[in-house]
Design an enzyme around this catalytic site. Structure first.
Site, PDB file in Angstrom:
ATOM      1  N   THR A 161       0.116 -20.391   6.203  1.00  0.00           N
ATOM      2  CA  THR A 161      -1.034 -20.590   5.327  1.00  0.00           C
ATOM      3  C   THR A 161      -2.023 -21.481   6.051  1.00  0.00           C
ATOM      4  O   THR A 161      -1.603 -22.361   6.793  1.00  0.00           O
ATOM      5  CB  THR A 161      -0.550 -21.336   4.067  1.00  0.00           C
ATOM      6  OG1 THR A 161       0.329 -20.476   3.361  1.00  0.00           O
ATOM      7  CG2 THR A 161      -1.685 -21.759   3.167  1.00  0.00           C
ATOM      8  N   ARG A 191       4.779 -11.650  -6.849  1.00  0.00           N
ATOM      9  CA  ARG A 191       5.264 -12.981  -6.430  1.00  0.00           C
ATOM     10  C   ARG A 191       4.071 -13.902  -6.152  1.00  0.00           C
ATOM     11  O   ARG A 191       3.112 -13.538  -5.479  1.00  0.00           O
ATOM     12  CB  ARG A 191       6.126 -12.837  -5.174  1.00  0.00           C
ATOM     13  CG  ARG A 191       6.675 -14.161  -4.633  1.00  0.00           C
ATOM     14  CD  ARG A 191       5.818 -14.761  -3.539  1.00  0.00           C
ATOM     15  NE  ARG A 191       6.443 -15.922  -2.913  1.00  0.00           N
ATOM     16  CZ  ARG A 191       5.833 -16.683  -2.022  1.00  0.00           C
ATOM     17  NH1 ARG A 191       4.596 -16.422  -1.653  1.00  0.00           N
ATOM     18  NH2 ARG A 191       6.443 -17.722  -1.502  1.00  0.00           N
ATOM     19  N   GLY A 221       3.204 -17.741  -4.626  1.00  0.00           N
ATOM     20  CA  GLY A 221       3.772 -18.863  -3.872  1.00  0.00           C
ATOM     21  C   GLY A 221       3.174 -20.185  -4.305  1.00  0.00           C
ATOM     22  O   GLY A 221       2.588 -20.311  -5.389  1.00  0.00           O
ATOM     23  N   ASP A 222       3.316 -21.173  -3.454  1.00  0.00           N
ATOM     24  CA  ASP A 222       2.795 -22.515  -3.739  1.00  0.00           C
ATOM     25  C   ASP A 222       1.279 -22.597  -3.552  1.00  0.00           C
ATOM     26  O   ASP A 222       0.617 -23.459  -4.141  1.00  0.00           O
ATOM     27  CB  ASP A 222       3.456 -23.533  -2.800  1.00  0.00           C
ATOM     28  CG  ASP A 222       3.170 -23.194  -1.339  1.00  0.00           C
ATOM     29  OD1 ASP A 222       3.496 -22.053  -0.920  1.00  0.00           O
ATOM     30  OD2 ASP A 222       2.605 -24.038  -0.627  1.00  0.00           O
ATOM     31  N   THR A 235       2.616 -25.855   3.806  1.00  0.00           N
ATOM     32  CA  THR A 235       2.798 -24.490   4.291  1.00  0.00           C
ATOM     33  C   THR A 235       4.290 -24.259   4.465  1.00  0.00           C
ATOM     34  O   THR A 235       5.055 -25.202   4.594  1.00  0.00           O
ATOM     35  CB  THR A 235       2.013 -24.245   5.600  1.00  0.00           C
ATOM     36  OG1 THR A 235       2.246 -22.899   6.038  1.00  0.00           O
ATOM     37  CG2 THR A 235       2.436 -25.194   6.700  1.00  0.00           C
ATOM     38  N   GLY A 236       4.687 -23.005   4.472  1.00  0.00           N
ATOM     39  CA  GLY A 236       6.104 -22.677   4.596  1.00  0.00           C
ATOM     40  C   GLY A 236       6.584 -21.940   3.364  1.00  0.00           C
ATOM     41  O   GLY A 236       5.765 -21.429   2.592  1.00  0.00           O
ATOM     42  N   GLY A 261       7.120 -21.026   0.062  1.00  0.00           N
ATOM     43  CA  GLY A 261       6.479 -21.566  -1.130  1.00  0.00           C
ATOM     44  C   GLY A 261       7.442 -21.961  -2.232  1.00  0.00           C
ATOM     45  O   GLY A 261       7.208 -22.938  -2.957  1.00  0.00           O
TER      46      GLY A 261
HETATM   47  N1  ASP Z   1       3.380 -21.130   1.514  1.00  0.00           N
HETATM   48  C1  ASP Z   1       3.082 -19.723   1.666  1.00  0.00           C
HETATM   49  C2  ASP Z   1       3.754 -18.952   0.557  1.00  0.00           C
HETATM   50  O1  ASP Z   1       4.888 -19.246   0.223  1.00  0.00           O
HETATM   51  C3  ASP Z   1       3.489 -19.152   2.974  1.00  0.00           C
HETATM   52  C4  ASP Z   1       3.354 -20.043   4.185  1.00  0.00           C
HETATM   53  O2  ASP Z   1       2.606 -20.987   4.202  1.00  0.00           O
HETATM   54  O3  ASP Z   1       4.034 -19.797   5.190  1.00  0.00           O
HETATM   55  O4  ASP Z   1       3.192 -18.026   0.076  1.00  0.00           O
END
Ligand code: ASP
Length: 300
Positions: free
Chosen positions: A155, A183, A185-186, A206-207, A209
């Site tokens: 992200t 779905r 995410g965060d 990021t990561g 979510g």
């Molecule tokens: N945080 C994002 C999500 O879960 C994905 C990411 O940042 O890698 O949608």
């Protein structure tokens, strides 16, 4: 007058920083500068996890999540599951400015964006389609849920401090590749993917979510700064919380990273083991790429 500072997630965050920094130096407000930076990443087809060219969901549709927040007024807005409109962060800003709401989703978000003049277009590129085919999980039996490939996401979160000392932040993504339709995410959720408050600091994530939502990630980081922790300490505490939560649940900690900035422009970042999180920093006329420390469940 504070020196403007801008930070953004991942190496592609350099595109955001290089776009935002000159705007901040010209006196633009933090939110406008951060949004311009995030939009430059949304427009870049080579970034296959944000905006145009993002990797599609399980049924081949690119579905975007984004939010924005102004640290002076706590005004904020977001969109989730937005299809066929590339500038999701700008739509989130419109939600903030033109509606009494904070989050619009799916068809409603798209209709709102169209009314605001955003054009409809396909967000697929030949490259993102090829990548989608390549990373597609093996065909499952009816009723089985696909396993999402661990690296098919990222992200752009941009945090900025302007010359007036106001913080602003933007978060925008196509989310996890091959995610289930619907779905969220965060990234579009205020307090999870982003939180910004002039009186305490700004944070973004990021990561994976689901793990960021589970701990209320960005709000957690900002509240740590409010309680007196430095941005670095606050990010490390959030990663430790992700790790201890994984231990409680008997799972391996997911790839998650946090970055933060306090009201004086001091910055910090941290991530779980194996995330290999790098972030771009712009201050004065200079920009550089830094690597965040990785913390394991044992706190090392
Ligand atoms: N945080 C994002 C999500 O879960 C994905 C990411 O940042 O890698 O949608």
């Amino acid at each position: 007058m504070p020196d403007p500072v801008v930070i953004a997630t991942w190496p592609f965050g350099e595109t955001a920083v290089k776009t935002s920094l000159p705007l901040l130096s010209k006196g633009q407000p933090s939110l406008a500068a951060a949004l311009a930076g995030a939009q430059a990443v949304e427009d870049d087809p080579r970034v296959n996890s944000v905006g145009y060219g993002g990797i599609p969901n399980a049924i081949g549709t690119v579905s975007l999540d984004a939010c924005v927040m102004d640290g002076k007024t706590l005004a904020c807005g977001g969109v989730a599951g937005l299809e066929n409109i590339r500038h999701a962060a700008a739509v989130a800003r419109m939600v903030m400015e033109k509606t009494p709401h904070i989050l619009l989703v799916g068809a409603g978000a798209q209709q709102f964006a169209m009314k605001q003049g955003f054009p409809l277009e396909s967000l697929l590129t030949p490259e993102s389609l090829t990548e989608w085919e390549k990373t597609k999980p093996a065909k499952k039996k009816r009723g089985e849920i696909s396993v999402i490939p661990p690296d098919s996401h990222d992200t752009v979160t941009v945090l900025a401090l302007d010359q007036k000392g106001n913080l602003g932040g933007v978060c925008t993504t196509s989310g996890l590749a091959h995610k289930l339709p619907g779905r969220v995410g965060d990234s579009p959720l205020i307090g999870s993917g982003l939180y910004v408050d002039n009186t305490a600091g700004a944070a973004g994530a990021t990561g994976v979510g689901e793990e960021i939502i589970r701990i209320g990630g960005s709000f957690f980081v900002v509240e740590q700064m409010r309680a007196g922790k430095s941005p670095q300490e606050a990010c490390e505490l959030a990663v430790k919380r992700v790790n201890s939560t994984a231990v409680r649940r008997g799972v391996h900690p997911a790839r998650v990273a946090f970055l933060a900035m306090d009201p004086k422009g001091q910055i910090g970042a941290a991530c779980t083991v194996g995330t290999n999180f790098q972030y771009a920093v712009g201050k004065g006329a200079k920009s550089e790429l830094l690597k965040a420390p990785e913390l394991g469940p044992e706190g090392k």
